[in-house]
Design a protein around this motif. Structure first.
Motif, PDB file in Angstrom:
ATOM      1  N   TYR A 123       0.839  -1.201   0.000  1.00  0.00           N
ATOM      2  CA  TYR A 123       0.000   0.000   0.000  1.00  0.00           C
ATOM      3  C   TYR A 123       0.875   1.252   0.000  1.00  0.00           C
ATOM      4  CZ  TYR A 123      -3.933   2.993   1.450  1.00  0.00           C
ATOM      5  OH  TYR A 123      -4.907   3.958   1.516  1.00  0.00           O
ATOM      6  N   SER A 139       0.606   5.729  -0.802  1.00  0.00           N
ATOM      7  CA  SER A 139      -0.333   6.824  -0.984  1.00  0.00           C
ATOM      8  C   SER A 139       0.401   8.157  -1.005  1.00  0.00           C
ATOM      9  CB  SER A 139      -1.396   6.824   0.122  1.00  0.00           C
ATOM     10  OG  SER A 139      -0.782   6.847   1.398  1.00  0.00           O
ATOM     11  N   TYR A 146      -4.065   6.743  -3.890  1.00  0.00           N
ATOM     12  CA  TYR A 146      -3.453   5.623  -3.213  1.00  0.00           C
ATOM     13  C   TYR A 146      -3.379   4.429  -4.155  1.00  0.00           C
ATOM     14  CZ  TYR A 146      -8.224   3.835  -2.415  1.00  0.00           C
ATOM     15  OH  TYR A 146      -9.505   3.377  -2.563  1.00  0.00           O
ATOM     16  N   MET A 151      -3.164   0.069  -3.926  1.00  0.00           N
ATOM     17  CA  MET A 151      -3.215  -1.139  -3.100  1.00  0.00           C
ATOM     18  C   MET A 151      -2.137  -2.140  -3.519  1.00  0.00           C
ATOM     19  SD  MET A 151      -5.808  -0.576  -1.069  1.00  0.00           S
ATOM     20  CE  MET A 151      -6.952  -1.851  -0.575  1.00  0.00           C
ATOM     21  N   ARG A 176       0.302  -4.577   3.782  1.00  0.00           N
ATOM     22  CA  ARG A 176      -1.061  -5.125   3.745  1.00  0.00           C
ATOM     23  C   ARG A 176      -1.076  -6.552   4.262  1.00  0.00           C
ATOM     24  NH1 ARG A 176      -5.072  -5.095  -0.705  1.00  0.00           N
ATOM     25  NH2 ARG A 176      -6.384  -5.261   1.118  1.00  0.00           N
ATOM     26  N   SER A 206      -6.834   0.364   4.866  1.00  0.00           N
ATOM     27  CA  SER A 206      -5.640   1.003   5.418  1.00  0.00           C
ATOM     28  C   SER A 206      -5.659   2.517   5.315  1.00  0.00           C
ATOM     29  CB  SER A 206      -4.393   0.499   4.681  1.00  0.00           C
ATOM     30  OG  SER A 206      -4.185  -0.869   4.919  1.00  0.00           O
ATOM     31  N   ARG A 207      -6.732   3.089   4.772  1.00  0.00           N
ATOM     32  CA  ARG A 207      -6.710   4.515   4.487  1.00  0.00           C
ATOM     33  C   ARG A 207      -6.747   5.331   5.763  1.00  0.00           C
ATOM     34  NH1 ARG A 207     -10.584   7.271   0.005  1.00  0.00           N
ATOM     35  NH2 ARG A 207     -10.373   9.451   0.635  1.00  0.00           N
TER      36      ARG A 207
END
Lengths: 116, 112
Positions: free
Chosen positions: A31, A33, A48, A50, A96, B98-99
């Motif tokens: 992940y 962002s 973002y 994934m 993750r 996960s944000r």
């Protein structure tokens, strides 16, 4: 050493001149962002990702593009920068793995962009 | 949507004073809660976290307790030092995903 590396740290550019801010992480995180930080507004997510080839819009995506061709890199592209994109930008990555909700986000040192 | 609200800043204290920075949140389900710290010229670093109600996160003398009944996660330290001068961000991640959603940040200045 685990880290997220952004470049450049400082950038002054003119309106309309395309630019790219690079971001690279060495922790094999899925992940990643991008955030922008503005006074009184905290950090707001721009885009973002994934995983490789999987990207999505955050809260303030207008005027930005991203790509995720490799797991370690997540560049932020401003095709036609405008003065309202003057801000402090941060890249972040996290794992993750199991306990996805609990994983710590690692941040780069920031890129201070000024568009004149 | 999810949101985080922090007390208005900036906060200025003398060394060894008691610190409280208030944080409240709005989210469905059971978010995870975090405090991040940003020292001058640097990126954000995780200070502490809590993942379920009544959990207490602690690190470097800082503490925060996850209070679901008041939807709060206030940051406290009993005796601040000059080196604690930084911007502190409260944040959450939702029940799934996960944000991170951040508060506005609180600038803390500690004078000798």
């Amino acid at each position: 050493e685990a880290q997220v590396t952004q470049n450049p740290r400082y950038l002054i550019t003119v309106t309309g001149k395309k630019l790219t801010v690079t971001c690279s992480q060495n922790m094999n995180h899925e992940y990643m962002s991008w955030y922008r930080q503005d006074p009184g507004l905290g950090l707001r997510q721009i885009y973002y990702s994934m995983n490789v080839e999987v990207t999505d819009k955050g809260d303030v995506p207008e005027g930005y593009k991203v790509s995720r061709k490799e797991k370690r890199n997540f560049p932020l592209i401003l095709e036609s920068p405008s003065p309202n994109q003057t801000s402090l930008y941060f890249c972040a990555s996290s794992s993750r793995g199991q306990g996805i909700r609990n994983t710590e986000a690692f941040f780069g040192q920031g890129t201070r962009l000024t568009v004149v | 949507g999810n949101s985080v609200t922090q007390m208005e800043g900036p906060v200025t204290l003398s060394e060894e004073a008691f610190l409280t920075i208030n944080c409240t949140y709005t989210a469905t389900g059971y978010p995870s809660l975090f405090w991040y710290v940003q020292y001058p010229g640097e990126g954000l670093q995780l200070l502490l976290k809590a993942t379920k109600a009544d959990d207490k996160g602690s690190n470097k003398g800082f503490e925060a307790t996850y209070r679901k009944e008041t939807t709060s996660f206030h940051l406290e330290k009993g005796s601040v030092q000059v080196s604690d001068s930084a911007v502190y961000f409260c944040a959450l991640t939702p029940t799934s995903g996960s944000r991170l959603t951040f508060g506005e940040g609180t600038q803390l200045t500690v004078n000798p």
